[in-house]
Write a protein that holds these residues in place. Sequence first.
Motif, PDB file in Angstrom:
ATOM      1  N   GLN A   1       0.810  -1.219   0.000  1.00 53.75           N
ATOM      2  CA  GLN A   1       0.000   0.000   0.000  1.00 53.75           C
ATOM      3  C   GLN A   1       0.847   1.275   0.000  1.00 53.75           C
ATOM      4  O   GLN A   1       0.506   2.233  -0.683  1.00 53.75           O
ATOM      5  CB  GLN A   1      -0.937   0.022   1.219  1.00 53.75           C
ATOM      6  CG  GLN A   1      -2.279  -0.611   0.965  1.00 53.75           C
ATOM      7  CD  GLN A   1      -2.179  -2.105   0.732  1.00 53.75           C
ATOM      8  OE1 GLN A   1      -1.606  -2.827   1.538  1.00 53.75           O
ATOM      9  NE2 GLN A   1      -2.717  -2.580  -0.379  1.00 53.75           N
ATOM     10  N   PHE A   2       1.929   1.281   0.774  1.00 53.45           N
ATOM     11  CA  PHE A   2       2.531   2.577   1.087  1.00 53.45           C
ATOM     12  C   PHE A   2       4.002   2.727   0.703  1.00 53.45           C
ATOM     13  O   PHE A   2       4.666   3.656   1.173  1.00 53.45           O
ATOM     14  CB  PHE A   2       2.328   2.880   2.575  1.00 53.45           C
ATOM     15  CG  PHE A   2       0.868   2.906   2.987  1.00 53.45           C
ATOM     16  CD1 PHE A   2      -0.049   3.644   2.252  1.00 53.45           C
ATOM     17  CD2 PHE A   2       0.416   2.178   4.080  1.00 53.45           C
ATOM     18  CE1 PHE A   2      -1.394   3.672   2.609  1.00 53.45           C
ATOM     19  CE2 PHE A   2      -0.923   2.193   4.453  1.00 53.45           C
ATOM     20  CZ  PHE A   2      -1.835   2.945   3.710  1.00 53.45           C
ATOM     21  N   SER A   3       4.528   1.867  -0.153  1.00 55.06           N
ATOM     22  CA  SER A   3       5.943   2.012  -0.533  1.00 55.06           C
ATOM     23  C   SER A   3       6.195   3.315  -1.282  1.00 55.06           C
ATOM     24  O   SER A   3       7.258   3.918  -1.163  1.00 55.06           O
ATOM     25  CB  SER A   3       6.423   0.809  -1.356  1.00 55.06           C
ATOM     26  OG  SER A   3       5.743   0.718  -2.585  1.00 55.06           O
ATOM     27  N   HIS A   4       5.191   3.791  -2.051  1.00 51.86           N
ATOM     28  CA  HIS A   4       5.354   5.067  -2.758  1.00 51.86           C
ATOM     29  C   HIS A   4       5.521   6.220  -1.769  1.00 51.86           C
ATOM     30  O   HIS A   4       6.241   7.181  -2.040  1.00 51.86           O
ATOM     31  CB  HIS A   4       4.119   5.377  -3.615  1.00 51.86           C
ATOM     32  CG  HIS A   4       4.004   4.519  -4.824  1.00 51.86           C
ATOM     33  ND1 HIS A   4       5.082   4.140  -5.580  1.00 51.86           N
ATOM     34  CD2 HIS A   4       2.920   3.961  -5.425  1.00 51.86           C
ATOM     35  CE1 HIS A   4       4.671   3.397  -6.594  1.00 51.86           C
ATOM     36  NE2 HIS A   4       3.364   3.270  -6.515  1.00 51.86           N
ATOM     37  N   PHE A   5       4.832   6.131  -0.655  1.00 52.53           N
ATOM     38  CA  PHE A   5       4.901   7.186   0.358  1.00 52.53           C
ATOM     39  C   PHE A   5       6.274   7.168   1.041  1.00 52.53           C
ATOM     40  O   PHE A   5       6.863   8.213   1.298  1.00 52.53           O
ATOM     41  CB  PHE A   5       3.791   7.002   1.388  1.00 52.53           C
ATOM     42  CG  PHE A   5       2.400   7.177   0.832  1.00 52.53           C
ATOM     43  CD1 PHE A   5       1.706   8.368   1.027  1.00 52.53           C
ATOM     44  CD2 PHE A   5       1.775   6.173   0.113  1.00 52.53           C
ATOM     45  CE1 PHE A   5       0.422   8.549   0.513  1.00 52.53           C
ATOM     46  CE2 PHE A   5       0.498   6.339  -0.410  1.00 52.53           C
ATOM     47  CZ  PHE A   5      -0.177   7.530  -0.209  1.00 52.53           C
ATOM     48  N   VAL A   6       6.763   5.967   1.329  1.00 54.47           N
ATOM     49  CA  VAL A   6       8.100   5.831   1.934  1.00 54.47           C
ATOM     50  C   VAL A   6       9.165   6.344   0.964  1.00 54.47           C
ATOM     51  O   VAL A   6      10.133   6.999   1.369  1.00 54.47           O
ATOM     52  CB  VAL A   6       8.367   4.360   2.331  1.00 54.47           C
ATOM     53  CG1 VAL A   6       9.795   4.184   2.840  1.00 54.47           C
ATOM     54  CG2 VAL A   6       7.367   3.896   3.394  1.00 54.47           C
ATOM     55  N   ASP A   7       8.974   6.069  -0.330  1.00 53.09           N
ATOM     56  CA  ASP A   7       9.904   6.586  -1.346  1.00 53.09           C
ATOM     57  C   ASP A   7      10.000   8.105  -1.276  1.00 53.09           C
ATOM     58  O   ASP A   7      11.090   8.677  -1.424  1.00 53.09           O
ATOM     59  CB  ASP A   7       9.453   6.167  -2.745  1.00 53.09           C
ATOM     60  CG  ASP A   7      10.179   6.944  -3.829  1.00 53.09           C
ATOM     61  OD1 ASP A   7      11.411   6.768  -3.962  1.00 53.09           O
ATOM     62  OD2 ASP A   7       9.534   7.749  -4.532  1.00 53.09           O
ATOM     63  N   LEU A   8       8.868   8.773  -1.049  1.00 49.39           N
ATOM     64  CA  LEU A   8       8.885  10.237  -1.003  1.00 49.39           C
ATOM     65  C   LEU A   8       9.693  10.754   0.181  1.00 49.39           C
ATOM     66  O   LEU A   8      10.352  11.793   0.088  1.00 49.39           O
ATOM     67  CB  LEU A   8       7.463  10.797  -0.951  1.00 49.39           C
ATOM     68  CG  LEU A   8       6.625  10.572  -2.212  1.00 49.39           C
ATOM     69  CD1 LEU A   8       5.289  11.284  -2.089  1.00 49.39           C
ATOM     70  CD2 LEU A   8       7.347  11.031  -3.468  1.00 49.39           C
ATOM     71  N   LEU A   9       9.659  10.024   1.295  1.00 56.68           N
ATOM     72  CA  LEU A   9      10.492  10.420   2.434  1.00 56.68           C
ATOM     73  C   LEU A   9      11.961  10.393   2.041  1.00 56.68           C
ATOM     74  O   LEU A   9      12.728  11.309   2.362  1.00 56.68           O
ATOM     75  CB  LEU A   9      10.263   9.476   3.627  1.00 56.68           C
ATOM     76  CG  LEU A   9       8.937   9.592   4.379  1.00 56.68           C
ATOM     77  CD1 LEU A   9       8.888   8.574   5.500  1.00 56.68           C
ATOM     78  CD2 LEU A   9       8.741  11.003   4.937  1.00 56.68           C
ATOM     79  N   TYR A  10      12.372   9.330   1.353  1.00 54.08           N
ATOM     80  CA  TYR A  10      13.769   9.219   0.919  1.00 54.08           C
ATOM     81  C   TYR A  10      14.112  10.323  -0.082  1.00 54.08           C
ATOM     82  O   TYR A  10      15.141  10.989   0.012  1.00 54.08           O
ATOM     83  CB  TYR A  10      14.026   7.846   0.295  1.00 54.08           C
ATOM     84  CG  TYR A  10      15.385   7.760  -0.357  1.00 54.08           C
ATOM     85  CD1 TYR A  10      16.535   7.667   0.431  1.00 54.08           C
ATOM     86  CD2 TYR A  10      15.524   7.840  -1.743  1.00 54.08           C
ATOM     87  CE1 TYR A  10      17.794   7.651  -0.159  1.00 54.08           C
ATOM     88  CE2 TYR A  10      16.777   7.818  -2.330  1.00 54.08           C
ATOM     89  CZ  TYR A  10      17.909   7.715  -1.537  1.00 54.08           C
ATOM     90  OH  TYR A  10      19.150   7.703  -2.118  1.00 54.08           O
ATOM     91  N   TRP A  11      13.221  10.511  -1.053  1.00 53.75           N
ATOM     92  CA  TRP A  11      13.468  11.451  -2.156  1.00 53.75           C
ATOM     93  C   TRP A  11      13.499  12.901  -1.679  1.00 53.75           C
ATOM     94  O   TRP A  11      14.330  13.691  -2.106  1.00 53.75           O
ATOM     95  CB  TRP A  11      12.367  11.254  -3.197  1.00 53.75           C
ATOM     96  CG  TRP A  11      12.547  11.954  -4.501  1.00 53.75           C
ATOM     97  CD1 TRP A  11      13.633  11.897  -5.325  1.00 53.75           C
ATOM     98  CD2 TRP A  11      11.588  12.801  -5.150  1.00 53.75           C
ATOM     99  NE1 TRP A  11      13.401  12.649  -6.458  1.00 53.75           N
ATOM    100  CE2 TRP A  11      12.156  13.219  -6.378  1.00 53.75           C
ATOM    101  CE3 TRP A  11      10.292  13.232  -4.841  1.00 53.75           C
ATOM    102  CZ2 TRP A  11      11.486  14.043  -7.279  1.00 53.75           C
ATOM    103  CZ3 TRP A  11       9.620  14.043  -5.734  1.00 53.75           C
ATOM    104  CH2 TRP A  11      10.225  14.448  -6.936  1.00 53.75           C
ATOM    105  N   MET A  12      12.587  13.240  -0.765  1.00 51.77           N
ATOM    106  CA  MET A  12      12.442  14.642  -0.355  1.00 51.77           C
ATOM    107  C   MET A  12      13.248  14.985   0.898  1.00 51.77           C
ATOM    108  O   MET A  12      13.803  16.078   1.008  1.00 51.77           O
ATOM    109  CB  MET A  12      10.964  14.969  -0.120  1.00 51.77           C
ATOM    110  CG  MET A  12      10.129  14.805  -1.377  1.00 51.77           C
ATOM    111  SD  MET A  12       8.361  14.909  -1.058  1.00 51.77           S
ATOM    112  CE  MET A  12       8.104  16.678  -1.152  1.00 51.77           C
TER     113      MET A  12
END
Length: 335
Positions: free
Chosen positions: A179-190
């Motif tokens: 469900q939420f890997s895209h959201f975790v990716d944003l933490l890394y990216w931003m």
Amino acid sequence: MEQIRFGIIGCGRIANRHAEHISNNGKLVAVCDIVEEKADTLGGKYNAAVYYSIEELIENHKDDIDVLAICSPNGLHAQHSIQGLNGGYHVLCEKPMAINVHDCGEMIKTAEAMNKRLFAIKQNRFNPPVAEVKKLIDQGILGKIYSVQLSCFWNRNFDYYKNSWKGTKDLDGGTLYTQFSHFVDLLYWMIGDVKSAKGMSNNFAHQGVIEFEDTGVVALEFYNGAIGTINYTVNSYGQNMEGSLTIFAEKGTVKIGGQYLNEMEYQNIEGYKIENLPEGNSANNYGKYTGSMSNHDKVYENLIDVLKNGSSINTSSFEGLKTVEIIDKIYRSFE
């Protein structure tokens, strides 16, 4: 390079989204699924060759496929990506890249050895408010980031998991992966890479239906000194409620909200105002539930640009690995 030719491995719901964008950007040559009916339906719709094993597809299409799109269950992403890379194709892998760190490493090593591109899908990066805030961070307009809060409050009911690979440890991997890997990716990216994670989890409403947590609370420390939290659940009653990211920084506070990080909910930035954001794409609609914002068109545009024009890759396999590393740290902290 003329028109780019594609094959799809796994013909479930997300494969239909891929097939649509492939037909807009290139040619769908072949599809594969072990469930014959799914492969027949997708192949028939796009006039593509149909296979029921990945080995057979690779054997029969050595010369007329450039890219394999991997749309199989999470736990098979690594195996299928590696088979595709070894077969001589570039690979576009659905999220999450894999469900353990070791497999991500093997995928990257295989891509390097075969001199092929391995693309990871991170479509939330293209959401207009997300892209805008990332730009402000990169330009230093927000100054030093102090803390961040990620909230993921969705609904996934019994029907979603029923008679499915979803909910299993081996093929799904966990709520943060599916469900939420895209959201975790944003933490890394931003915000940056995560130094440590500490959390708690529970399975409140899906006993006997899923083999892992349906809810988690996590505290994070980033290498750059920022701290943050993730609160997530699939127990939002009846429907998805919120997917939001709040950033507290030296020169401003911003909250990207809505159900899918698709709205600029709050901003107070020193000497700056975010205005006139373009309308984003709608969420992926799967009938009985909705997923993240549908930006696969941007993913495919970048892929074509990279392969045809040598442009830079938007979402690299290294970043796919980083997301899995962070989720792995979180899950190990639950034990």
